[in-house]
Motif scaffolding. Sequence first.
Motif, mmCIF file in Angstrom:
data_model
loop_
_atom_site.group_PDB
_atom_site.id
_atom_site.type_symbol
_atom_site.label_atom_id
_atom_site.label_comp_id
_atom_site.label_asym_id
_atom_site.label_seq_id
_atom_site.Cartn_x
_atom_site.Cartn_y
_atom_site.Cartn_z
ATOM 1 N N SER B 232 12.548 6.199 -2.431
ATOM 2 C CA SER B 232 11.467 6.217 -1.433
ATOM 3 C C SER B 232 10.974 7.648 -1.237
ATOM 4 O O SER B 232 11.766 8.596 -1.235
ATOM 5 C CB SER B 232 11.976 5.652 -0.101
ATOM 6 N N ILE B 233 9.687 7.788 -1.118
ATOM 7 C CA ILE B 233 9.106 9.108 -0.812
ATOM 8 C C ILE B 233 8.206 8.957 0.405
ATOM 9 O O ILE B 233 7.331 8.096 0.447
ATOM 10 C CB ILE B 233 8.284 9.680 -1.986
ATOM 11 N N LYS B 234 8.451 9.804 1.386
ATOM 12 C CA LYS B 234 7.671 9.776 2.622
ATOM 13 C C LYS B 234 6.453 10.691 2.472
ATOM 14 O O LYS B 234 6.572 11.807 1.974
ATOM 15 C CB LYS B 234 8.565 10.274 3.753
ATOM 16 N N ALA B 235 5.312 10.173 2.914
ATOM 17 C CA ALA B 235 4.092 10.989 2.948
ATOM 18 C C ALA B 235 3.798 11.326 4.393
ATOM 19 O O ALA B 235 3.340 10.473 5.148
ATOM 20 C CB ALA B 235 2.931 10.230 2.332
ATOM 21 N N ARG B 236 4.078 12.574 4.775
ATOM 22 C CA ARG B 236 3.870 12.950 6.176
ATOM 23 C C ARG B 236 2.395 12.864 6.553
ATOM 24 O O ARG B 236 2.042 12.540 7.679
ATOM 25 C CB ARG B 236 4.389 14.375 6.422
ATOM 26 N N LYS B 237 1.515 13.173 5.575
ATOM 27 C CA LYS B 237 0.086 13.136 5.875
ATOM 28 C C LYS B 237 -0.602 11.905 5.271
ATOM 29 O O LYS B 237 -1.156 11.104 5.999
ATOM 30 C CB LYS B 237 -0.581 14.411 5.364
ATOM 31 N N ALA B 238 -0.521 11.765 3.941
ATOM 32 C CA ALA B 238 -1.285 10.667 3.336
ATOM 33 C C ALA B 238 -0.851 10.382 1.911
ATOM 34 O O ALA B 238 -0.201 11.211 1.264
ATOM 35 C CB ALA B 238 -2.777 10.999 3.348
ATOM 36 N N VAL B 239 -1.241 9.189 1.452
ATOM 37 C CA VAL B 239 -1.102 8.811 0.041
ATOM 38 C C VAL B 239 -2.508 8.732 -0.544
ATOM 39 O O VAL B 239 -3.422 8.189 0.085
ATOM 40 C CB VAL B 239 -0.409 7.440 -0.094
ATOM 41 N N ILE B 240 -2.669 9.305 -1.734
ATOM 42 C CA ILE B 240 -3.959 9.191 -2.423
ATOM 43 C C ILE B 240 -3.745 8.358 -3.686
ATOM 44 O O ILE B 240 -2.961 8.741 -4.564
ATOM 45 C CB ILE B 240 -4.521 10.580 -2.814
ATOM 46 N N ILE B 471 -7.998 2.718 6.743
ATOM 47 C CA ILE B 471 -6.545 2.635 6.844
ATOM 48 C C ILE B 471 -6.020 4.066 6.963
ATOM 49 O O ILE B 471 -6.239 4.883 6.055
ATOM 50 C CB ILE B 471 -5.943 1.970 5.588
ATOM 51 N N VAL B 472 -5.379 4.365 8.074
ATOM 52 C CA VAL B 472 -4.898 5.735 8.281
ATOM 53 C C VAL B 472 -3.831 6.054 7.228
ATOM 54 O O VAL B 472 -2.908 5.270 7.008
ATOM 55 C CB VAL B 472 -4.327 5.918 9.699
ATOM 56 N N GLY B 473 -4.009 7.193 6.570
ATOM 57 C CA GLY B 473 -2.985 7.629 5.622
ATOM 58 C C GLY B 473 -3.177 7.136 4.199
ATOM 59 O O GLY B 473 -2.308 7.345 3.366
ATOM 60 N N LEU B 474 -4.308 6.496 3.919
ATOM 61 C CA LEU B 474 -4.524 6.057 2.534
ATOM 62 C C LEU B 474 -5.936 6.384 2.049
ATOM 63 O O LEU B 474 -6.930 5.998 2.674
ATOM 64 C CB LEU B 474 -4.287 4.549 2.385
ATOM 65 N N TYR B 475 -5.984 7.108 0.922
ATOM 66 C CA TYR B 475 -7.251 7.424 0.258
ATOM 67 C C TYR B 475 -7.226 6.777 -1.122
ATOM 68 O O TYR B 475 -6.168 6.684 -1.755
ATOM 69 C CB TYR B 475 -7.424 8.941 0.117
ATOM 70 N N VAL B 476 -8.390 6.328 -1.571
ATOM 71 C CA VAL B 476 -8.484 5.764 -2.921
ATOM 72 C C VAL B 476 -9.661 6.432 -3.629
ATOM 73 O O VAL B 476 -10.754 6.531 -3.062
ATOM 74 C CB VAL B 476 -8.673 4.235 -2.897
ATOM 75 N N VAL B 477 -9.420 6.910 -4.855
ATOM 76 C CA VAL B 477 -10.469 7.647 -5.578
ATOM 77 C C VAL B 477 -10.506 7.264 -7.052
ATOM 78 O O VAL B 477 -9.551 6.713 -7.595
ATOM 79 C CB VAL B 477 -10.256 9.176 -5.464
ATOM 80 N N GLY B 478 -11.642 7.601 -7.680
ATOM 81 C CA GLY B 478 -11.796 7.349 -9.111
ATOM 82 C C GLY B 478 -12.026 5.871 -9.402
ATOM 83 O O GLY B 478 -12.568 5.139 -8.569
ATOM 84 N N GLU B 479 -11.584 5.431 -10.573
ATOM 85 C CA GLU B 479 -11.858 4.055 -10.983
ATOM 86 C C GLU B 479 -11.153 3.045 -10.079
ATOM 87 O O GLU B 479 -11.536 1.880 -10.024
ATOM 88 C CB GLU B 479 -11.447 3.859 -12.448
ATOM 89 N N ALA B 480 -10.118 3.478 -9.391
ATOM 90 C CA ALA B 480 -9.407 2.571 -8.481
ATOM 91 C C ALA B 480 -10.258 2.206 -7.272
ATOM 92 O O ALA B 480 -10.005 1.207 -6.607
ATOM 93 C CB ALA B 480 -8.093 3.216 -8.012
ATOM 94 N N ALA B 481 -11.265 3.021 -6.961
ATOM 95 C CA ALA B 481 -12.174 2.731 -5.854
ATOM 96 C C ALA B 481 -13.346 1.908 -6.383
ATOM 97 O O ALA B 481 -13.798 2.102 -7.505
ATOM 98 C CB ALA B 481 -12.676 4.024 -5.229
ATOM 99 N N GLY B 482 -13.837 1.001 -5.577
ATOM 100 C CA GLY B 482 -14.943 0.156 -6.018
ATOM 101 C C GLY B 482 -16.230 0.479 -5.299
ATOM 102 O O GLY B 482 -16.233 1.177 -4.288
#
Lengths: 209, 516
Positions: B232-240, B471-482
């Motif tokens: 497990s890895i904790k993201a104190r700020k966010a996951v991208i 959603i707090v703490g989640l960013y989505v970029v590139g081809e993964a974003a629609g």
Amino acid sequence: MVLRRLTIAVLFALVLSVPFSGQLAAQPESQCFVVDDGVCIWPAASDDNKPRQQRQNSHAGEEGLTGHDGKPAPEHVCATCHEEPDLLPEGHLRTAGMSMRGCRICHGTDQASSLDGTIFQSHTHFFAGGTCVGCHEDPEDPGEPETAVCTACHGTLEELALKTEHVAHANPHASPHGAPYAECVLCHYQHEPPDNFCATCHDFEFKLP
Amino acid sequence: MSEQSKNKIGKAVTRRAMLGAGAAAGAAFALGSGAEAAPQAMPESWDEEVDVIIVGTGFAGLAAAIEATKAGASVALLEKMRTPGGNSIISGGVIAAAGSPLQAEEGIEDSVQTLIDDMMKAGLNLNHPELVRIIAEKSVETVQWTIDELGVEYRGLAHMGGHAVPRSYALAAGSGSGIVVPQLDKLKEMGVEPRTRTLMKHLLRDPDGRVKGVIVHEKYRHPDLDSGTPKSIKARKAVIMATGGFGNDPSFRKLQDPRLGGELDTTNHPGATAQPLREAMNIGCTLVQPSWIQLGPWTSPDERGFGYAPHFVQGVAASYGLWVDTQTGKRFVNELADRKTRADAILAAGNKCIAFSDADGYVKGSTGRPTDNLDKMKEAGVLLEYPSLEEMAAAHNIPLDALKETIETFNAGVDAGEDSEMGRYMSDKVGKIGTAPFYVVRLSPKVHHTMGGCAINEKAEAIDVVSGEPIVGLYVVGEAAGGVHGASRLGSCAYADCLTFGRIAGQNAAAVESWS
């Protein structure tokens, strides 16, 4: 395959002439040793194209059987790995107690009976005088070596690219995809048969050590 | 039917599965992940903590990592494959910039609005306009960033299909590695290295609504999702999430567009699967426009994947040669139209089309490319060379008279400075076709880019499927974003998209307040 068997047959004929190998009988057909669950395979005779999953098992496990226990290779005896008689060709002289130097008498890379190209590259390195620590900084935790470890002996990527510039399809050492696709460990596995990484996406039929 | 439509908004199945109702249906749609849709419990303790977790090491993930690190955040940069770079590192090497210095040098007039118009037109106006505008407005800044910050080298401008004018900076390296490698070098200087063979197995969203970390599998062996060691890895700020598209995931492709199942080849690397999108849906992301799956029109049936063909089909024949239907000897599409228009046209013609050029056209179109490309393409059987037009026509069963007429019409257009037949952009470098030998590549479209993905806002924040809020703490970029490219993406706009939104997400994620 036929050529490989022939080569092995020739090698064994040569081995027969080595003084202390009198008990050897040349039986090239008995080269096929696929080994019990996950211990190791004898690459010279393996038709298994996907043995990668065996990597973790091949030299892991009990102390003394690991080959990665920190001892430099020359101190190793073949029998620590090749304890099972079936791991050696039928009729091969007993290797129990023999040091790597002993193996090199017959199988050193400059010998006619070199097994270069027919066995795991790690063995070729051993036979050429290499050691575990020569590639793995920490043999207790042997990760994949950096490319710089390989190029220290084998020349720069540019030099390697010159050697393979006329290879059919494409130059495997000059990928347009850059440095991450020029990592030696992508293709040249040392403890299992090599893998043509380019063939993941391309129809490049490279033969590689 | 209702089962299926509910599954598309992951949460519905999640609840059903949790309630124990419809469990069989939930399992059926889990599609090989070996588990049903259900949120993962938060771990009691974490194996590791960082500020920002970035999943994926293509253009977008690396750009995000650079910006987040620069802003002082500690970063874990995850890559499931053995090599970093994803599709980016094996991509064609062009990035769009509207109103750029190179265009000024060549006297080409362009504007942000023209790029927006081009993207919206190709996207059939399905694009989310606010995202398109950001990419277009920042396109020159983004290219300049690659030059100033990363030392990226370009060899000139290319004209990609669907763009009103030549505006795509072509990498000197001839491949996306020309940006990925400098990005990796930059990160190494900053003390960040990608952790290869590290799968994001699960996103972890707390019942309080915030994404707080991930479960990874270290020493993962693609594609076995159960391989490797969980951590497990904790993201104190966010996951991208910069996890790319699903071009190499035939079963998910087929779910979105039943015509695009297993038999179809793709230009994508083997890691381009839907697993990260499934995880995103499982924690409540909104999947948008997933049925828009782009076929690249410039690929060949005579090799696998992207291969050599596009260098000739797009680089040479689309500007300096012609594409013809072998059954009629006629052109069937504007060779510089957008990808969707061209791929649809090839398929409509029964997949029996070729791209060809004469010797002069080949020289013009391959300026700056490795000189042994021609030999390599011939050797691979992708490029076919003919000493005369007659022999070319005979080899491909093209009616010769019709072919000659097609060429005559085009050559007259060269004299007139206008392509009367298809309205193709004519630069003053385009010459008449006629110098032997002639070169041919057969055409067969392949899956290239998946337009759909997680819905995001201008800050690259993921949008919750129930509330419609970020959603707090989640960013989505590139081809993964629609939603960025609508129905069809223009060539060289993925680079602009990935780098621009990757940087935006990296900056924003680093500025998020830590939750602990």
